[in-house]
Design an enzyme around this catalytic site. Structure first.
Site, PDB file in Angstrom:
ATOM      1  N   TRP A   1       0.808  -1.221   0.000  1.00 11.81           N
ATOM      2  CA  TRP A   1       0.000   0.000   0.000  1.00 11.81           C
ATOM      3  C   TRP A   1       0.839   1.268   0.000  1.00 11.81           C
ATOM      4  O   TRP A   1       0.330   2.345  -0.238  1.00 11.81           O
ATOM      5  CB  TRP A   1      -0.933   0.023   1.225  1.00 11.81           C
ATOM      6  CG  TRP A   1      -0.239  -0.362   2.503  1.00 11.81           C
ATOM      7  CD1 TRP A   1      -0.238  -1.598   3.077  1.00 11.81           C
ATOM      8  CD2 TRP A   1       0.595   0.472   3.338  1.00 11.81           C
ATOM      9  NE1 TRP A   1       0.550  -1.586   4.220  1.00 11.81           N
ATOM     10  CE2 TRP A   1       1.069  -0.330   4.405  1.00 11.81           C
ATOM     11  CE3 TRP A   1       0.977   1.810   3.287  1.00 11.81           C
ATOM     12  CZ2 TRP A   1       1.902   0.158   5.404  1.00 11.81           C
ATOM     13  CZ3 TRP A   1       1.811   2.303   4.283  1.00 11.81           C
ATOM     14  CH2 TRP A   1       2.263   1.481   5.321  1.00 11.81           C
ATOM     15  N   ASN A   2       2.143   1.183   0.303  1.00  9.92           N
ATOM     16  CA  ASN A   2       2.867   2.432   0.591  1.00  9.92           C
ATOM     17  C   ASN A   2       3.178   3.248  -0.663  1.00  9.92           C
ATOM     18  O   ASN A   2       3.208   4.469  -0.617  1.00  9.92           O
ATOM     19  CB  ASN A   2       4.126   2.161   1.419  1.00  9.92           C
ATOM     20  CG  ASN A   2       5.130   1.301   0.705  1.00  9.92           C
ATOM     21  OD1 ASN A   2       4.780   0.464  -0.120  1.00  9.92           O
ATOM     22  ND2 ASN A   2       6.390   1.516   0.996  1.00  9.92           N
TER      23      ASN A   2
ATOM     24  N   LYS B   1      -2.470  -8.264  -7.980  1.00 11.00           N
ATOM     25  CA  LYS B   1      -3.219  -8.303  -6.718  1.00 11.00           C
ATOM     26  C   LYS B   1      -2.674  -7.156  -5.867  1.00 11.00           C
ATOM     27  O   LYS B   1      -1.609  -7.268  -5.261  1.00 11.00           O
ATOM     28  CB  LYS B   1      -2.979  -9.660  -6.038  1.00 11.00           C
ATOM     29  CG  LYS B   1      -4.081 -10.110  -5.080  1.00 11.00           C
ATOM     30  CD  LYS B   1      -4.405  -9.160  -3.977  1.00 11.00           C
ATOM     31  CE  LYS B   1      -3.408  -9.191  -2.850  1.00 11.00           C
ATOM     32  NZ  LYS B   1      -3.716  -8.198  -1.788  1.00 11.00           N
ATOM     33  N   PRO B   2      -3.392  -6.029  -5.842  1.00 13.79           N
ATOM     34  CA  PRO B   2      -2.882  -4.889  -5.059  1.00 13.79           C
ATOM     35  C   PRO B   2      -3.156  -5.090  -3.578  1.00 13.79           C
ATOM     36  O   PRO B   2      -3.891  -5.992  -3.192  1.00 13.79           O
ATOM     37  CB  PRO B   2      -3.714  -3.724  -5.603  1.00 13.79           C
ATOM     38  CG  PRO B   2      -5.008  -4.347  -6.024  1.00 13.79           C
ATOM     39  CD  PRO B   2      -4.697  -5.765  -6.454  1.00 13.79           C
TER      40      PRO B   2
ATOM     41  N   GLY C   1       6.530  -6.480  -0.528  1.00 16.00           N
ATOM     42  CA  GLY C   1       5.818  -6.424   0.746  1.00 16.00           C
ATOM     43  C   GLY C   1       6.760  -6.732   1.888  1.00 16.00           C
ATOM     44  O   GLY C   1       7.984  -6.577   1.773  1.00 16.00           O
TER      45      GLY C   1
ATOM     46  N   GLU D   1      10.750  -8.202  -3.285  1.00 15.59           N
ATOM     47  CA  GLU D   1      11.167  -6.853  -2.870  1.00 15.59           C
ATOM     48  C   GLU D   1      10.618  -6.649  -1.470  1.00 15.59           C
ATOM     49  O   GLU D   1       9.422  -6.389  -1.305  1.00 15.59           O
ATOM     50  CB  GLU D   1      10.590  -5.791  -3.823  1.00 15.59           C
ATOM     51  CG  GLU D   1      11.099  -5.869  -5.255  1.00 15.59           C
ATOM     52  CD  GLU D   1      12.494  -5.281  -5.430  1.00 15.59           C
ATOM     53  OE1 GLU D   1      13.155  -4.969  -4.421  1.00 15.59           O
ATOM     54  OE2 GLU D   1      12.915  -5.138  -6.590  1.00 15.59           O
ATOM     55  N   LEU D   2      11.480  -6.786  -0.470  1.00 16.58           N
ATOM     56  CA  LEU D   2      10.967  -6.827   0.917  1.00 16.58           C
ATOM     57  C   LEU D   2      11.394  -5.596   1.722  1.00 16.58           C
ATOM     58  O   LEU D   2      11.835  -4.594   1.162  1.00 16.58           O
ATOM     59  CB  LEU D   2      11.423  -8.129   1.570  1.00 16.58           C
ATOM     60  CG  LEU D   2      11.116  -9.392   0.746  1.00 16.58           C
ATOM     61  CD1 LEU D   2      11.621 -10.643   1.451  1.00 16.58           C
ATOM     62  CD2 LEU D   2       9.641  -9.511   0.430  1.00 16.58           C
TER      63      LEU D   2
ATOM     64  N   CYS E   1      10.015   1.928   1.753  1.00 18.12           N
ATOM     65  CA  CYS E   1      10.953   0.795   1.865  1.00 18.12           C
ATOM     66  C   CYS E   1      12.375   1.327   1.818  1.00 18.12           C
ATOM     67  O   CYS E   1      13.206   0.992   2.649  1.00 18.12           O
ATOM     68  CB  CYS E   1      10.699  -0.218   0.767  1.00 18.12           C
ATOM     69  SG  CYS E   1      10.699   0.493  -0.873  1.00 18.12           S
TER      70      CYS E   1
ATOM     71  N   GLU F   1      12.220  -3.055  11.249  1.00 22.64           N
ATOM     72  CA  GLU F   1      11.686  -2.006  10.382  1.00 22.64           C
ATOM     73  C   GLU F   1      10.627  -1.209  11.153  1.00 22.64           C
ATOM     74  O   GLU F   1       9.724  -1.794  11.758  1.00 22.64           O
ATOM     75  CB  GLU F   1      11.062  -2.642   9.131  1.00 22.64           C
ATOM     76  CG  GLU F   1      10.734  -1.636   8.058  1.00 22.64           C
ATOM     77  CD  GLU F   1      10.153  -2.289   6.803  1.00 22.64           C
ATOM     78  OE1 GLU F   1       9.311  -3.193   6.928  1.00 22.64           O
ATOM     79  OE2 GLU F   1      10.545  -1.868   5.705  1.00 22.64           O
TER      80      GLU F   1
HETATM   81  P1  NAD Z   1       2.408  -7.143   3.414  1.00 27.95           P
HETATM   82  O1  NAD Z   1       3.455  -8.181   3.330  1.00 27.95           O
HETATM   83  O2  NAD Z   1       1.495  -7.157   4.573  1.00 27.95           O
HETATM   84  O3  NAD Z   1       1.451  -7.214   2.120  1.00 27.95           O
HETATM   85  C1  NAD Z   1       1.968  -7.080   0.824  1.00 27.95           C
HETATM   86  C2  NAD Z   1       1.000  -7.721  -0.151  1.00 27.95           C
HETATM   87  O4  NAD Z   1       0.972  -9.124   0.066  1.00 27.95           O
HETATM   88  C3  NAD Z   1      -0.441  -7.238  -0.004  1.00 27.95           C
HETATM   89  O5  NAD Z   1      -1.019  -7.124  -1.276  1.00 27.95           O
HETATM   90  C4  NAD Z   1      -1.086  -8.387   0.772  1.00 27.95           C
HETATM   91  O6  NAD Z   1      -2.475  -8.505   0.570  1.00 27.95           O
HETATM   92  C5  NAD Z   1      -0.355  -9.577   0.182  1.00 27.95           C
HETATM   93  N1  NAD Z   1      -0.350 -10.776   1.027  1.00 27.95           N
HETATM   94  C6  NAD Z   1      -0.452 -10.867   2.378  1.00 27.95           C
HETATM   95  N2  NAD Z   1      -0.377 -12.171   2.763  1.00 27.95           N
HETATM   96  C7  NAD Z   1      -0.200 -12.900   1.635  1.00 27.95           C
HETATM   97  C8  NAD Z   1      -0.050 -14.294   1.375  1.00 27.95           C
HETATM   98  N3  NAD Z   1      -0.037 -15.207   2.356  1.00 27.95           N
HETATM   99  N4  NAD Z   1       0.108 -14.703   0.095  1.00 27.95           N
HETATM  100  C9  NAD Z   1       0.133 -13.808  -0.905  1.00 27.95           C
HETATM  101  N5  NAD Z   1      -0.033 -12.476  -0.725  1.00 27.95           N
HETATM  102  C10 NAD Z   1      -0.190 -12.029   0.530  1.00 27.95           C
HETATM  103  O7  NAD Z   1       3.148  -5.741   3.277  1.00 27.95           O
HETATM  104  P2  NAD Z   1       2.501  -4.275   3.349  1.00 27.95           P
HETATM  105  O8  NAD Z   1       2.194  -3.958   4.759  1.00 27.95           O
HETATM  106  O9  NAD Z   1       1.424  -4.135   2.337  1.00 27.95           O
HETATM  107  O10 NAD Z   1       3.725  -3.383   2.845  1.00 27.95           O
HETATM  108  C11 NAD Z   1       4.708  -2.884   3.685  1.00 27.95           C
HETATM  109  C12 NAD Z   1       5.981  -3.699   3.531  1.00 27.95           C
HETATM  110  O11 NAD Z   1       6.391  -3.723   2.185  1.00 27.95           O
HETATM  111  C13 NAD Z   1       7.142  -3.098   4.294  1.00 27.95           C
HETATM  112  O12 NAD Z   1       7.860  -4.118   4.942  1.00 27.95           O
HETATM  113  C14 NAD Z   1       8.007  -2.468   3.220  1.00 27.95           C
HETATM  114  O13 NAD Z   1       9.356  -2.350   3.528  1.00 27.95           O
HETATM  115  C15 NAD Z   1       7.774  -3.408   2.081  1.00 27.95           C
HETATM  116  N6  NAD Z   1       8.069  -2.751   0.813  1.00 27.95           N
HETATM  117  C16 NAD Z   1       9.188  -3.131   0.124  1.00 27.95           C
HETATM  118  C17 NAD Z   1       9.493  -2.490  -1.064  1.00 27.95           C
HETATM  119  C18 NAD Z   1      10.716  -2.854  -1.859  1.00 27.95           C
HETATM  120  O14 NAD Z   1      10.784  -2.462  -3.017  1.00 27.95           O
HETATM  121  N7  NAD Z   1      11.671  -3.576  -1.314  1.00 27.95           N
HETATM  122  C19 NAD Z   1       8.659  -1.480  -1.544  1.00 27.95           C
HETATM  123  C20 NAD Z   1       7.540  -1.130  -0.802  1.00 27.95           C
HETATM  124  C21 NAD Z   1       7.243  -1.779   0.374  1.00 27.95           C
END
Ligand code: NAD
Length: 530
Positions: free
Chosen positions: A151-152, A175-176, A226, A248-249, A282, A380
Site C-alpha cells: 500500500w505504501n 493483486k494490489p 511487501g 522486494e521486501l 521501503c 523495520e
Molecule cells: P504485506 O506483506 O502485509 O502485504 C503485501 C501484499 O501481500 C499485499 O497485497 C497483501 O495482501 C499480500 N499478502 C499478504 N499475505 C499474503 C499471502 N499469504 N500470500 C500472498 N499475498 C499475501 O506488506 P505491506 O504492509 O502491504 O507493505 C509494507 C511492507 O512492504 C514493508 O515491509 C516495506 O518495507 C515493504 N516494501 C518493500 C518495497 C521494496 O521495493 N523492497 C517497496 C515497498 C514496500
C-alpha cells in the site's frame, strides 16, 4: 469491465472485504468483495489465453501502447495524484513526484530500451571445437506475470513492474494491497484506455488469501513487494512448486554521516529521508549513525528542522507530512518508540500521536541516546522516526550499518566522494547513495532490490526487464551435412588426437601447442564414426 469483474462474489468469501479508507479522516471510500480463488484462477487462464497474441504483436506495437499510456497519465497527472493522496494519505507533492513522475519515467525507460533489450543477440564463443556453430540469445516472456503489491507506493510499485512485464510480452494479473485498490483500478483503466487488452492486464482486488490464490494459479513468475514475513511465506510456497519469484521486501536503511559532511545538507537529507511518506517507505532512513564530532550539531539541526514540519492532510498543499496508513501501523510505531524510551532513549521531537488532526497521525520523531539493541535500530519501523546514534571510526560505522538482517539500501554523507564511495563498497545493501537517500527509486535505469532479508531479484532498469523474460539459447550448426568429430566410434587413436586437441588449446609453450595441433588434425578425417 472485465479486469474488475474478477472479483465477482463467491458465497464462501462474502465476509472477506477489501476496504479503501481515507487515512487522514478515517472515512470509508469504497469496498469490494475479495476475489475468490476460483476467479483468480479464471483471470490467470484468460490472461494466458490472450498472452500469445500480445507477444505476437511485437515490441514496436507494445511500445506504441506504452507511449499512449504515458501521454494519458501525463494528462491526468493531477487527478491520479489526488486519488493517491486520498487513498494512501501522502502529501500531493509526493504523490506527483514519487508516484506519477516515477511511472512516467519508467515508461520512458521501457519505450527507449525495450526494442534493443529484446533483439536477438548473437553469442560468439571461444571453444575451438564449437567454432562451426552460430549461437544467439532470445529473451522470451514468462507468460502470465503475477504481481502482488503493497500500500505504501500504491501506484508506482505496481505500475513500474507492470510496464516492464507488459513491454516484454507478458500478461499481468495484479493483486494490489487490500488498502489501496482504487489506485490499482485507476492504473488498469489507464492501461486499457491506452490500448492494453483487458485480458492482458487484470486486477484481482483482495486480501492475502487472494494473493495466495494468485501464487498458486498458473502464472509463469511472481513479482512480490511487501513485508519480510509475507515474503518468507511466499518463498516457501513458490519453492515447493519451483515458481520463480522476485521478492522486494523490507529494509532498515542506515544513514552514515561522516565527520566531513555538510551538516546543513545532511540534516535536511535526514529529515526528508526519514519522514517522506510519513516514514512508510521501503527505501528510507530508518537509522542514523553520526561521527562523534558532528553528533551534537547534527542532532540539533535535525530537531530544529523536524519541529518546523507541517503535519496534516495530504490534500492540503501546504503540509509536509501526512498520516500513517492505519491504526495497526500507528500502534507498531508507537510501540517501538515506547520501548526505546523505556530503555533510555531521549525523545527530542514528536514521540506521540496527533489525534487533533485525524485518526492516524503520529508526529515526526527524533530520538537520541539510542543503542543498537533497541527495536527502533533493528526492526523495520515504517513510520516517522529518526533515531540518531554516534560512532567513532569508519570501521565502526560499517560494522553498525552491516549489523542488520536487512540489506535494502544505505546512504553515506561526506564532502569526499572518494571516501563515500569507498564506504559504499563495504556496506551490505542493494543500493548505496552518497550524499542522498531514497531518490534512487526515481532513477529508472538503476536496479532496485535488496540483499539478505530484504529480498532477491531486481526490478527497474535492464535488470528488471531481465527478470520478466526467460533466457533461451538457440544454436545452429553451420555445417549440417558433417558429422561431429566427437560422436561415437571412440578408440585409442581418437583419445590421442583429443589429447593433442587439449594441448593445442591449453599448453603453455607454442611448441607443445603446435605438436598438439598436429596430433589433433587427424581427428578431422576420422574414419569409423557412427
Ligand atoms: P504485506 O506483506 O502485509 O502485504 C503485501 C501484499 O501481500 C499485499 O497485497 C497483501 O495482501 C499480500 N499478502 C499478504 N499475505 C499474503 C499471502 N499469504 N500470500 C500472498 N499475498 C499475501 O506488506 P505491506 O504492509 O502491504 O507493505 C509494507 C511492507 O512492504 C514493508 O515491509 C516495506 O518495507 C515493504 N516494501 C518493500 C518495497 C521494496 O521495493 N523492497 C517497496 C515497498 C514496500
Amino acid at each position: 469491465m472485465r479486469s474488475i469483474n474478477v472479483m465477482a462474489a463467491d458465497p464462501q468469501v462474502e465476509a472477506r472485504k477489501a476496504v479503501s479508507v481515507d487515512p487522514a479522516t478515517g472515512v470509508r471510500l469504497r469496498q469490494w468483495d475479495c476475489t475468490s480463488e476460483k476467479d483468480v484462477h479464471l483471470a490467470v487462464k484468460r490472461a494466458g489465453a490472450a498472452q500469445t497474441g500480445w507477444d505476437d504483436l511485437g515490441v514496436g506495437r507494445r511500445i506504441a501502447i506504452l507511449r499512449n499510456f504515458q501521454q494519458l497519465l501525463y494528462e491526468k497527472k493531477s487527478e491520479v495524484a489526488d486519488l493517491i493522496t486520498k487513498e494512501a494519505g501522502k502529501p500531493s507533492a509526493e504523490a506527483l513526484l514519487t508516484e506519477v513522475l516515477v511511472v512516467l519515467d519508467a515508461a520512458r525507460f521501457c519505450i527507449d530500451h525495450a526494442y534493443h533489450f529484446l533483439r536477438q543477440e548473437p553469442l560468439p564463443h571461444g571453444n575451438l571445437a564449437m567454432k562451426t556453430k552460430a549461437g544467439e540469445i532470445l529473451r522470451q516472456p514468462h507468460g502470465v506475470i503475477g504481481i502482488i503489491s503493497p500500500w505504501n507506493y500504491p501506484f508506482s510499485i505496481p505500475a513500474t513492474e507492470s510496464l516492464a512485464a507488459l513491454v516484454t510480452g507478458n500478461a499481468v494479473v495484479l493483486k494490489p494491497s487490500e488498502f489501496t485498490s482504487l489506485c490499482a483500478l485507476e492504473l488498469a483503466s489507464l492501461f486499457h484506455e491506452a490500448g492494453v487488452p483487458k485480458d492482458i492486464f487484470q486486477v484481482a482486488v483482495g486480501d492475502g488469501a487472494t494473493g495466495s490464490a494468485l501464487l498458486h494459479a498458473d502464472i509463469g513468475k511472481l513479482i512480490f513487494t511487501g513485508s519480510v514475513a509475507t515474503g518468507r511465506r511466499i518463498a516457501e510456497q513458490a519453492g515447493a512448486r519451483l515458481l520463480p519469484v522476485v521478492l522486494e521486501l523490507g529494509g532498515k536503511d542506515p544513514m552514515i554521516v561522516l565527520d566531513d559532511a555538510d551538516i546543513d545538507v545532511a540534516s535536511s537529507g535526514a529529515v526528508w529521508g526519514a519522514f517522506v511518506n510519513a516514514g512508510q517507505a521501503c527505501l528510507s532512513i530508518e537509522r542514523c549513525y553520526v561521527q562523534r564530532s558532528l553528533y551534537e550539531p547534527f542532532l540539533d539541526a535535525c530537531v530544529r528542522k523536524t519541529k518546523q514540519l507541517r503535519v496534516g492532510h495530504g490534500s492540503d498543499r501546504d503540509i509536509d507530512v501526512g498520516p500513517l496508513i492505519h491504526e495497526r501501523q500507528l500502534h507498531h510505531v508507537e510501540a517501538q518508540v515506547e520501548e526505546a524510551r523505556a530503555r533510555g532513549a531521549r525523545v527530542l521531537a514528536g514521540g506521540k500521536r496527533f489525534p487533533e488532526m485525524g485518526p492516524n497521525f503520529y508526529l515526526p520523531t527524533v530520538l537520541s541516546e539510542v543503542t543498537q539493541e533497541m527495536a527502533v535500530m533493528r526492526e523495520e519501523t515504517f513510520g516517522p522516526v529518526l533515531p540518531v546514534m554516534a560512532f567513532d571510526t569508519d570501521d565502526e560505522a560499517i560494522r553498525l550499518a552491516n549489523d542488520s538482517e536487512y540489506g535494502l539500501a544505505a546512504s553515506v554523507w561526506t564532502r569526499s566522494r572518494a571516501r563515500g564511495e569507498a564506504l559504499a563498497r563495504r556496506i551490505q545493501a542493494g543500493t548505496v547513495m552518497v550524499n542522498d537517500a531514497v531518490a534512487c527509486f526515481g532513477i529508472s535505469e538503476a536496479p532496485h532490490g535488496g540483499v539478505k532479508a530484504s529480498g532477491m531479484g531486481r526490478t527497474h532498469g535492464n535488470f528488471g526487464l531481465e527478470e520478466m523474460v526467460r533466457t533461451k539459447y538457440v544454436d545452429a550448426e553451420r555445417l549440417p551435412g558433417v558429422k561431429r568429430v566427437w560422436w561415437y566410434g571412440y578408440g585409442r587413436t581418437f583419445s590421442r588426437q583429443m589429447e593433442g586437441f587439449l594441448e593445442l588449446q591449453f599448453a603453455r609453450d607454442w611448441r607443445s601447442r603446435l605438436r598438439g595441433g598436429w596430433k589433433a588434425a587427424g581427428a578431422l578425417a576420422r574414419k569409423g564414426r557412427l
